[in-house]
Design a protein around this motif. Structure first.
Motif, mmCIF file in Angstrom:
data_model
loop_
_atom_site.group_PDB
_atom_site.id
_atom_site.type_symbol
_atom_site.label_atom_id
_atom_site.label_comp_id
_atom_site.label_asym_id
_atom_site.label_seq_id
_atom_site.Cartn_x
_atom_site.Cartn_y
_atom_site.Cartn_z
ATOM 1 N N ILE A 35 0.817 -1.216 0.000
ATOM 2 C CA ILE A 35 0.000 0.000 0.000
ATOM 3 C C ILE A 35 0.849 1.264 0.000
ATOM 4 O O ILE A 35 0.462 2.299 -0.509
ATOM 5 C CB ILE A 35 -0.992 -0.002 1.176
ATOM 6 C CG1 ILE A 35 -2.038 1.084 0.977
ATOM 7 C CG2 ILE A 35 -0.281 0.174 2.498
ATOM 8 C CD1 ILE A 35 -3.221 0.964 1.881
ATOM 9 N N ARG A 36 2.062 1.208 0.549
ATOM 10 C CA ARG A 36 2.918 2.391 0.581
ATOM 11 C C ARG A 36 3.808 2.515 -0.649
ATOM 12 O O ARG A 36 4.614 3.415 -0.725
ATOM 13 C CB ARG A 36 3.789 2.355 1.829
ATOM 14 C CG ARG A 36 2.982 2.460 3.086
ATOM 15 C CD ARG A 36 3.853 2.297 4.283
ATOM 16 N NE ARG A 36 3.029 2.130 5.444
ATOM 17 C CZ ARG A 36 3.073 2.906 6.506
ATOM 18 N NH1 ARG A 36 3.922 3.868 6.561
ATOM 19 N NH2 ARG A 36 2.280 2.698 7.510
ATOM 20 N N ASN A 47 -6.858 4.161 2.223
ATOM 21 C CA ASN A 47 -6.434 3.595 3.506
ATOM 22 C C ASN A 47 -7.194 2.298 3.711
ATOM 23 O O ASN A 47 -8.372 2.209 3.369
ATOM 24 C CB ASN A 47 -6.737 4.538 4.670
ATOM 25 C CG ASN A 47 -5.780 5.694 4.755
ATOM 26 O OD1 ASN A 47 -4.839 5.804 3.971
ATOM 27 N ND2 ASN A 47 -6.020 6.577 5.701
ATOM 28 N N GLY A 49 -8.030 -0.792 6.678
ATOM 29 C CA GLY A 49 -7.948 -1.200 8.071
ATOM 30 C C GLY A 49 -8.698 -2.503 8.277
ATOM 31 O O GLY A 49 -9.587 -2.856 7.501
ATOM 32 N N TYR A 58 -11.004 2.962 2.971
ATOM 33 C CA TYR A 58 -11.389 4.362 2.869
ATOM 34 C C TYR A 58 -10.767 4.927 1.602
ATOM 35 O O TYR A 58 -9.547 4.920 1.446
ATOM 36 C CB TYR A 58 -10.918 5.145 4.095
ATOM 37 C CG TYR A 58 -11.557 4.650 5.379
ATOM 38 C CD1 TYR A 58 -12.788 5.139 5.781
ATOM 39 C CD2 TYR A 58 -10.935 3.689 6.153
ATOM 40 C CE1 TYR A 58 -13.390 4.684 6.949
ATOM 41 C CE2 TYR A 58 -11.519 3.224 7.321
ATOM 42 C CZ TYR A 58 -12.746 3.718 7.703
ATOM 43 O OH TYR A 58 -13.338 3.265 8.845
#
Length: 152
Positions: A35-36, A47, A49, A58
């Motif tokens: 993701i980064r 994002n 979670g 999100y």
């Protein structure tokens, strides 16, 4: 003697972002394995979670409406796509000159691999204030269960 050597173009980038331009040229763009590690400027930003009950994604899409987004899941891949229009209306040819345009416009698409064990049939999406929240519940058999210990 040095006729075989070729001359290299060593011009430096101009402007205030010369170091960033130079660094971008030296380092290849990262893939989407983590993701980064998405390329700089990817749209929309995401994002992710996880809780015991669900995975929440999100999607940050400022300036868009819920109708401008499309969210789909296929083969455990979540895809968010849509189109973002220009914030400034074109008044015709020759009437406006952009010296710098940093806001992305046009079609976009982002894909994200999801973990196994999600019940995508019960997935929900809500949009509020430029943020789309996608709720992907876990299947009941994969949720953690508490086991009562009985005294003997």
């Amino acid at each position: 003697m040095f006729g075989d050597l070729r001359r290299f173009d060593t011009r430096r980038p101009q402007g205030e972002d010369w170091f960033r331009q130079w660094l971008d040229g030296m380092l290849p763009e990262a893939g989407a394995a983590h993701i980064r590690s998405v390329p700089r400027g990817s749209f929309p930003m995401i994002n992710v979670g996880r809780t015991d009950d669900a995975v929440r994604v999100y999607v940050f899409a400022p300036g868009l409406t819920a109708e401008a987004l499309e969210v789909s899941v296929q083969d455990n891949v979540l895809t968010v796509s849509g189109r973002r229009e220009s914030a400034v209306a074109d008044a015709g040819e020759g009437s406006r000159t952009d010296f710098r345009r940093e806001r992305f416009q046009g079609e976009f698409s982002r894909s994200l691999a999801l973990p196994e064990g999600l019940d995508v049939e019960r997935a929900e999406a809500r949009f509020r204030d430029g943020v789309c929240e996608v709720l992907l519940p876990k299947r009941e058999e994969l949720k953690p269960r508490r086991i009562e210990i009985q005294a003997s």
